[in-house]
Design an enzyme around this catalytic site. Sequence first.
Site, mmCIF file in Angstrom:
data_model
loop_
_atom_site.group_PDB
_atom_site.id
_atom_site.type_symbol
_atom_site.label_atom_id
_atom_site.label_comp_id
_atom_site.label_asym_id
_atom_site.label_seq_id
_atom_site.Cartn_x
_atom_site.Cartn_y
_atom_site.Cartn_z
ATOM 1 N N GLU A 198 8.207 -0.333 37.947
ATOM 2 C CA GLU A 198 7.603 -0.728 39.226
ATOM 3 C C GLU A 198 6.973 -2.115 39.136
ATOM 4 O OE1 GLU A 198 8.604 0.638 41.650
ATOM 5 O OE2 GLU A 198 8.048 2.721 41.997
ATOM 6 N N THR A 201 6.943 -5.035 48.259
ATOM 7 C CA THR A 201 5.794 -4.197 47.903
ATOM 8 C C THR A 201 4.656 -5.046 47.323
ATOM 9 O OG1 THR A 201 7.242 -2.315 47.527
ATOM 10 C CG2 THR A 201 5.055 -2.174 46.559
HETATM 11 N N1 HSE Z 1 1.563 3.212 46.639
HETATM 12 C C1 HSE Z 1 2.517 2.130 46.724
HETATM 13 C C2 HSE Z 1 2.034 1.138 47.751
HETATM 14 C C3 HSE Z 1 3.851 2.697 47.117
HETATM 15 O O1 HSE Z 1 1.691 1.566 48.850
HETATM 16 O O2 HSE Z 1 1.988 -0.065 47.471
HETATM 17 C C4 HSE Z 1 4.940 1.675 47.175
HETATM 18 O O3 HSE Z 1 6.163 2.351 47.394
#
Ligand code: HSE
Length: 320
Positions: A135, A191
């Site tokens: 990630e 993101t």
């Molecule tokens: N929890 C993460 C965010 C999920 O909201 O940035 C990203 O898929």
Amino acid sequence: MKGASLPNKVIVKAPATTANLGPGFDVFGLALEQPSDKVTIIPVSKDIEIKVSGLAADTIPTDPEKNTAGVVAKHILQEFSLKTGLMIKLEKGILPSVGLGSSAASAAAVAFGLNRLFNLKLDHKQLIQLAAKGEIASAGFEHADNVSAAIYGDFIIITSYSPLEVIHLESPPNLGICMAIPEVPTSPKKTEKARSVLPKTVSMEKLVHNVGHAATMAAGFATGDVDTIGKSMSDAIVEPARAFMIPGYQKVKERALKAGACGVAVSGAGPAMMAIVNSNNTNSSRVAKAMEEGFKSAGVSAETFCTKPGKGVSLLEVKE
Ligand code: HSE
């Protein structure tokens, strides 16, 4: 080095996931029955080579340093001193960069697949820790909500990041999920950008709101009560900060609730939005249509689909 009895190839299926579910930023994750990715891993003599096909394949980097699957694979080869190369074929059924856990699916598939291929005997928690490394490539942070749901299936709660503690709960059978994906420009760094707009501090009032709603959601899953789960989908901290990135955010919420949804939230870091439906008494297609119309009223087309919670990553084929 590969031993004689280890497989020559594994093919793994990894589910789409939705994260946050409103109040549970970086804490809640839910695996979806569909869509999913298919990932083939073949040991080769040297280097990591990545091939991508399927949805928006041309937007996904194939450089192993920049690709989630490559980052996870490289990390595992190093950590377990595996002297091999890998051919990784990603067949994307999950549209990337829209909030459906596409990068997490690739990461979870590679951790799970390499565990099987090299008989590493890793448990769920270890797989999550390894998959979360991927990630970093897309979010700049090892958030484990999507990868935990992709590994375990169904609903997960990250109790703690350090040390990693995850609770896994089954979903009620009448929990329906509607997804609406607006056609807005996104990028592989979406993101990271969506995280950069978040507040660094929050008021006590907002904290109380989110703790109350997150606790209610956990109670909803623990008791199998879809209406309680839906009602708890309210976030005073993260969604308000990100709403400007999703044209029609408010309208989608209003229309979905009016069409019978129990609750509505941004799916992960968006821009997709998800609604929870009690399938015992509500028509999911009506809710999906209402979400599409909400986006349309803001001048944006949206693709919608309905699904339900699904299983975690699984083995489709192993060639000994
Ligand atoms: N929890 C993460 C965010 C999920 O909201 O940035 C990203 O898929």
